[in-house]
Design a protein around this motif. Sequence first.
Motif, PDB file in Angstrom:
ATOM      1  N   SER A   4      -5.454  -1.724  11.772  1.00 21.05           N
ATOM      2  CA  SER A   4      -6.665  -1.567  10.715  1.00 21.05           C
ATOM      3  C   SER A   4      -6.557  -2.946   9.951  1.00 21.05           C
ATOM      4  O   SER A   4      -5.591  -3.320   9.439  1.00 21.05           O
ATOM      5  CB  SER A   4      -6.568  -0.247   9.980  1.00 21.05           C
ATOM      6  N   THR A   5      -7.767  -3.207   9.460  1.00 20.68           N
ATOM      7  CA  THR A   5      -7.804  -4.404   8.252  1.00 20.68           C
ATOM      8  C   THR A   5      -8.769  -3.772   7.388  1.00 20.68           C
ATOM      9  O   THR A   5      -9.966  -3.781   7.328  1.00 20.68           O
ATOM     10  CB  THR A   5      -8.426  -5.554   8.801  1.00 20.68           C
ATOM     11  N   VAL A   6      -8.002  -3.172   6.264  1.00 22.18           N
ATOM     12  CA  VAL A   6      -8.349  -2.440   5.043  1.00 22.18           C
ATOM     13  C   VAL A   6      -8.394  -3.485   3.800  1.00 22.18           C
ATOM     14  O   VAL A   6      -7.349  -3.659   3.427  1.00 22.18           O
ATOM     15  CB  VAL A   6      -7.568  -0.960   4.854  1.00 22.18           C
ATOM     16  N   PRO A   7      -9.590  -3.732   3.224  1.00 23.56           N
ATOM     17  CA  PRO A   7      -9.267  -4.474   2.106  1.00 23.56           C
ATOM     18  C   PRO A   7      -8.572  -3.988   0.978  1.00 23.56           C
ATOM     19  O   PRO A   7      -8.360  -2.569   0.925  1.00 23.56           O
ATOM     20  CB  PRO A   7     -10.829  -4.672   1.792  1.00 23.56           C
ATOM     21  N   ALA A   8      -7.797  -4.812   0.274  1.00 25.01           N
ATOM     22  CA  ALA A   8      -7.126  -4.330  -0.909  1.00 25.01           C
ATOM     23  C   ALA A   8      -7.980  -3.407  -1.842  1.00 25.01           C
ATOM     24  O   ALA A   8      -7.330  -2.406  -2.327  1.00 25.01           O
ATOM     25  CB  ALA A   8      -6.590  -5.472  -1.544  1.00 25.01           C
ATOM     26  N   ALA A   9      -9.164  -3.689  -2.074  1.00 22.93           N
ATOM     27  CA  ALA A   9      -9.844  -2.901  -3.081  1.00 22.93           C
ATOM     28  C   ALA A   9     -10.198  -1.700  -2.539  1.00 22.93           C
ATOM     29  O   ALA A   9     -10.212  -0.699  -3.147  1.00 22.93           O
ATOM     30  CB  ALA A   9     -11.368  -3.739  -3.265  1.00 22.93           C
ATOM     31  N   VAL A  10     -10.356  -1.718  -1.350  1.00 20.56           N
ATOM     32  CA  VAL A  10     -10.563  -0.030  -0.487  1.00 20.56           C
ATOM     33  C   VAL A  10      -9.278   0.753  -0.756  1.00 20.56           C
ATOM     34  O   VAL A  10      -9.190   1.937  -0.971  1.00 20.56           O
ATOM     35  CB  VAL A  10     -10.832  -0.101   0.891  1.00 20.56           C
ATOM     36  N   SER A  11      -8.033   0.140  -0.509  1.00 22.62           N
ATOM     37  CA  SER A  11      -7.001   0.717  -0.623  1.00 22.62           C
ATOM     38  C   SER A  11      -6.660   1.096  -1.951  1.00 22.62           C
ATOM     39  O   SER A  11      -6.183   2.347  -2.374  1.00 22.62           O
ATOM     40  CB  SER A  11      -5.571  -0.159  -0.237  1.00 22.62           C
TER      41      SER A  11
ATOM     42  N   GLN B  75       0.867  -1.257   0.044  1.00 27.75           N
ATOM     43  CA  GLN B  75       0.021  -0.079  -0.189  1.00 27.75           C
ATOM     44  C   GLN B  75       0.990   1.476   0.050  1.00 27.75           C
ATOM     45  O   GLN B  75       0.643   2.309  -0.471  1.00 27.75           O
ATOM     46  CB  GLN B  75      -1.038   0.150   1.352  1.00 27.75           C
ATOM     47  N   GLY B  76       1.961   1.307   0.729  1.00 27.34           N
ATOM     48  CA  GLY B  76       2.886   2.448   0.686  1.00 27.34           C
ATOM     49  C   GLY B  76       3.579   2.516  -0.512  1.00 27.34           C
ATOM     50  O   GLY B  76       3.662   3.642  -0.992  1.00 27.34           O
ATOM     51  N   TRP B  77       3.794   1.497  -1.247  1.00 27.87           N
ATOM     52  CA  TRP B  77       4.609   1.860  -2.531  1.00 27.87           C
ATOM     53  C   TRP B  77       3.457   2.257  -3.609  1.00 27.87           C
ATOM     54  O   TRP B  77       3.987   3.017  -4.281  1.00 27.87           O
ATOM     55  CB  TRP B  77       5.315   0.531  -3.060  1.00 27.87           C
ATOM     56  N   ALA B  78       2.317   1.514  -3.648  1.00 24.29           N
ATOM     57  CA  ALA B  78       1.224   1.900  -4.461  1.00 24.29           C
ATOM     58  C   ALA B  78       0.889   3.582  -4.464  1.00 24.29           C
ATOM     59  O   ALA B  78       0.829   4.504  -5.273  1.00 24.29           O
ATOM     60  CB  ALA B  78       0.050   1.318  -4.508  1.00 24.29           C
TER      61      ALA B  78
ATOM     62  N   LEU C  77      -7.110   5.422   3.049  1.00 22.72           N
ATOM     63  CA  LEU C  77      -7.585   4.272   2.732  1.00 22.72           C
ATOM     64  C   LEU C  77      -6.337   3.698   1.756  1.00 22.72           C
ATOM     65  O   LEU C  77      -6.141   2.468   1.616  1.00 22.72           O
ATOM     66  CB  LEU C  77      -8.842   4.797   1.708  1.00 22.72           C
ATOM     67  N   ALA C  78      -5.703   4.732   0.961  1.00 24.26           N
ATOM     68  CA  ALA C  78      -4.670   4.158   0.176  1.00 24.26           C
ATOM     69  C   ALA C  78      -3.414   3.440   0.802  1.00 24.26           C
ATOM     70  O   ALA C  78      -2.883   2.531   0.484  1.00 24.26           O
ATOM     71  CB  ALA C  78      -4.127   5.284  -0.716  1.00 24.26           C
ATOM     72  N   LEU C  79      -3.317   4.032   2.201  1.00 21.62           N
ATOM     73  CA  LEU C  79      -2.025   3.547   2.994  1.00 21.62           C
ATOM     74  C   LEU C  79      -2.570   2.294   3.894  1.00 21.62           C
ATOM     75  O   LEU C  79      -1.908   1.770   4.735  1.00 21.62           O
ATOM     76  CB  LEU C  79      -1.526   4.535   3.668  1.00 21.62           C
ATOM     77  N   GLY C  80      -4.029   1.848   3.726  1.00 20.12           N
ATOM     78  CA  GLY C  80      -4.344   0.692   4.506  1.00 20.12           C
ATOM     79  C   GLY C  80      -4.556   1.117   5.961  1.00 20.12           C
ATOM     80  O   GLY C  80      -4.116   0.257   7.002  1.00 20.12           O
TER      81      GLY C  80
END
Length: 224
Positions: free
Chosen positions: A103-110, A33-36, A172-175
Amino acid sequence: MPNTLRVALSSLASLVGFMVLLFLPAGTLNYWQGWAFLGTFAAVSLVPTIFLGRLDPATVERRMHAGPTAEKRPVQKAVVVGIIGCFFGMLVVAGFDRRFGWSTVPAAVSVLGDAMVAVGLGMAMLVVFQNRYAAANIVVEEGQPLVTTGLYGIVRHPMYSGSMVMIIGMPLALGSYWGFLVAFAALVLLVIRIVDEEKMLSAELTGYRDYMTKVRYRLVPRAW
């Protein structure tokens, strides 16, 4: 030093700083998530800026004058310090969130968050193309025209509207849902910046008072 090289070096230094603030608290480089987020931020901000630097160097020069020392109004100095602190804070909080699993953030949300970061930054870049006097600091230059078309025909501060989208998208992007605590503080500071900026613009920029009556909303259409 050519503007293009200055922009590239400044952007590279900023990205290195972001990486330290993000991955050091995370305690790992295994943080997609950080790299993205970093890739999205770099691509959407750097490419248009380099293009604009070739097209209109004076505009990029205005954008290079940023930070609390570039502000003349005391309120703006304090607000800019706070906003910068919040941006860095979101990176640090997200890094610790990654390390400790808060946190548990779904990949789609990120991925959605990255899209919001891209849209917000892209909107801010578009504003600079529409208004070449859109500096990073609050200032009215001699002969500065009042821009009322394009995104300025929808809200009075479209660059800040883009910033708002980016700020909401970052956690959200960073999860990291915990990052919203810092994001909320950044949004409050953004509102304070807008209110104070409009006091100056209505006093110093010709036609701005009439513009305020024609375009009613500052940041969000039909809301505020």
